[in-house]
Write a protein that holds these residues in place. Structure first.
Motif, mmCIF file in Angstrom:
data_model
loop_
_atom_site.group_PDB
_atom_site.id
_atom_site.type_symbol
_atom_site.label_atom_id
_atom_site.label_comp_id
_atom_site.label_asym_id
_atom_site.label_seq_id
_atom_site.Cartn_x
_atom_site.Cartn_y
_atom_site.Cartn_z
ATOM 1 N N ASN A 105 37.174 34.371 2.838
ATOM 2 C CA ASN A 105 36.224 33.679 3.577
ATOM 3 C C ASN A 105 36.554 33.588 5.145
ATOM 4 O O ASN A 105 35.883 33.173 6.040
ATOM 5 N N ILE A 106 37.848 34.121 5.499
ATOM 6 C CA ILE A 106 38.067 33.749 6.890
ATOM 7 C C ILE A 106 37.178 34.576 7.852
ATOM 8 O O ILE A 106 36.825 33.903 8.878
ATOM 9 N N ASN A 107 36.600 35.856 7.523
ATOM 10 C CA ASN A 107 35.666 36.133 8.578
ATOM 11 C C ASN A 107 34.483 36.411 7.829
ATOM 12 O O ASN A 107 33.581 37.338 8.310
ATOM 13 N N TRP A 108 33.952 35.694 6.988
ATOM 14 C CA TRP A 108 32.587 35.551 6.379
ATOM 15 C C TRP A 108 32.372 36.867 5.563
ATOM 16 O O TRP A 108 31.302 37.063 5.159
ATOM 17 N N ASP A 109 33.410 37.928 5.315
ATOM 18 C CA ASP A 109 33.120 39.112 4.580
ATOM 19 C C ASP A 109 32.819 38.727 3.342
ATOM 20 O O ASP A 109 31.977 39.176 2.643
ATOM 21 N N VAL A 110 33.632 37.597 2.771
ATOM 22 C CA VAL A 110 33.474 37.221 1.360
ATOM 23 C C VAL A 110 33.253 35.700 1.533
ATOM 24 O O VAL A 110 34.249 35.118 1.121
ATOM 25 N N PRO A 111 32.073 35.291 1.512
ATOM 26 C CA PRO A 111 32.137 33.719 1.663
ATOM 27 C C PRO A 111 32.140 33.241 0.277
ATOM 28 O O PRO A 111 32.095 33.879 -0.896
ATOM 29 N N PHE A 112 32.483 31.887 0.213
ATOM 30 C CA PHE A 112 32.738 31.274 -1.266
ATOM 31 C C PHE A 112 31.725 31.675 -2.331
ATOM 32 O O PHE A 112 31.996 31.936 -3.503
#
Ligand SMILES: [Zn+2]
Length: 336
Positions: free
Chosen positions: A24-31
Motif C-alpha cells: 500500500n506504500i504508493n496506493w497501488d494496492v491499498p489494503f
C-alpha cells in the motif's frame, strides 16, 4: 520487506506456486484490494509486516468476513518489525494460521526463522553469527558474516540490532535461539530502564489482548509510557496490569478507546484515483469536471456525511488528547 518479498518469490517458484506482490506504500494496492486479492486467489500464505494482518483482519471483520473461516490463509510469515508473543498468539487465533517469524534485512537476507515452539533460530548455515556484549544486561549486539550470499558478501556486518539469547529450544533444533529486541538506536530510557521496540510492542499487544483487540499504539512521554488501545467486544483482563507486568518498574498508562479511534478501517477503504496530467478538459463529454491541473491528476474520494462526522469527531478527540498530553508532559517551571 524487500528481502522477504524476494524470498517468498523464490519459495513460491520452488514449490510450483505464485507470489502476488501487494503493497500500500504508493496506493497501488491499498489494503482493501490486498484483502480482496487474498480472498479471490485463495492465497495460503501471507508474508507481511506484523501490523499488516492486524489491519487486514480488522478490514475483513468490517466487511463481514471471518479471516479464520472465509480466507484460505493458513500461514503468516511476519517480519520487519517487533513481533511479540502475545501478538503472535492473537494473530494465530484470528487467522487460524501458523505464525512464522522471519528475521533478516536487505543487506544480509535471511538471518532467522521461528520454529514450531515460537523460538527464532538463527540461520547459521547462511551466516556466521556473533553475539557481542552490549552493556551489563543479557542483551547482545548481532554481528554477521554471510556464508550464503554470492553477490554482495558481508564480513562482520553490524546489524544494528540487539538480541536476547534464549535457552536451548525444546524443538530439538540446536541452532541458537534469540529474541530480536530491535535497533539499539531506537531504545528508550525510562525510569532507569532501557526499553527496546520489542518490549514496547509486547506491552501494547498484551494490553490490547486483555481488551480482546490487536489494535494498539504506544506513545513514549517524558514521564511514562502511554499505551492507547482499541477495545474489542469481549475484554478478559485488566489491560493496565497486562501492560505493567511486561514493563516492571516503568510507569505505564493504558488508555482504552472505542473501536476505530486508532485504526479507521473505513478511511483505509478509500484511496484516491491517480490520472495522467492534463491541461485540457472537455466538459461536454460528461464525467469529471476538472478545473485545475491538480484536480486532473488526483481525485480524492468524497466521504459520506456519516463518515465525515466520524472523521471530524476522531480528529477533534485526538487533537484534544495531544494537546493535554503535551501540557502534562512538561515538567513544572521551577524544576527546569
Ligand atoms: Zn526451536
Amino acid at each position: 520487506m524487500a528481502a522477504p518479498a524476494h524470498l517468498m518469490e523464490l519459495i513460491a517458484q520452488d514449490g510450483g506456486g505464485v507470489a502476488i506482490p501487494a503493497g500500500n506504500i504508493n496506493w497501488d494496492v491499498p489494503f482493501p484490494r490486498a484483502l480482496e486479492l487474498a480472498r479471490r486467489t485463495g492465497a495460503h500464505v501471507l508474508a507481511a509486516l506484523p501490523i499488516e494482518p492486524v489491519i487486514l483482519g480488522e478490514l475483513a471483520k468490517r466487511r463481514g468476513l471471518d479471516p479464520a473461516r472465509d480466507l484460505a490463509v493458513d500461514t503468516l510469515f511476519l517480519g520487519g518489525a517487533a513481533l511479540p508473543p502475545s501478538l503472535q498468539r492473537r494473530l494465530a487465533r484470528t487467522w487460524d494460521a501458523r505464525v512464522i517469524e522471519l528475521y533478516g534485512s536487505t543487506e544480509t537476507m535471511l538471518l532467522g526463522t521461528s520454529c514450531g515452539r515460537g523460538t527464532l533460530h538463527l540461520e547459521t548455515d547462511l551466516a556466521y553469527c556473533e553475539l557481542l556484549p552490549a552493556g551489563a544486561g543479557p542483551e547482545a549486539r548481532l554481528v554477521v558474516t554471510t556464508i550464503g550470499l554470492e553477490g554482495s558478501p558481508l564480513v562482520r556486518f553490524d546489524t544494528g540490532d540487539l538480541v536476547r539469547p534464549c535457552p536451548p529450544c525444546a524443538c530439538g533444533d540446536a541452532r541458537p535461539g534469540v529474541v530480536v529486541l530491535g535497533r539499539e538506536a531506537e531504545a528508550v530510557e525510562l525510569d532507569g530502564r532501557r526499553l527496546f521496540p520489542h518490549d514496547l510492542a509486547e506491552a501494547g499487544s498484551a494490553a490490547a489482548e486483555a481488551l480482546d483487540s490487536a489494535v494498539f499504539f504506544v506513545v513514549v512521554l517524558d514521564d511514562r509510557l502511554l499505551v492507547r488501545v482499541e477495545t474489542g467486544p469481549a475484554p478478559t483482563d485488566d489491560p493496565q496490569r497486562a501492560a505493567a507486568d511486561r514493563l516492571l518498574g516503568v510507569r505505564v498508562e493504558v488508555e482504552p478507546l472505542p473501536p476505530g479511534m486508532l485504526l479507521d478501517v473505513d478511511g483505509l477503504s478509500r484511496s484516491p484515483r491517480v490520472y495522467k496530467p492534463i491541461v485540457v478538459a472537455d466538459w461536454r463529454r460528461g464525467g469529471r469536471r476538472v478545473l485545475t491541473i491538480d484536480e486532473g491528476l488526483v481525485e480524492w474520494p468524497r466521504p459520506t456525511w456519516a463518515e465525515g462526522r466520524r472523521w471530524l469527531g476522531r480528529t477533534i478527540k485526538t487533537a484534544v488528547r495531544r494537546r493535554r498530553l503535551g501540557r502534562r508532559a512538561l515538567p513544572p517551571v521551577r524544576d527546569r
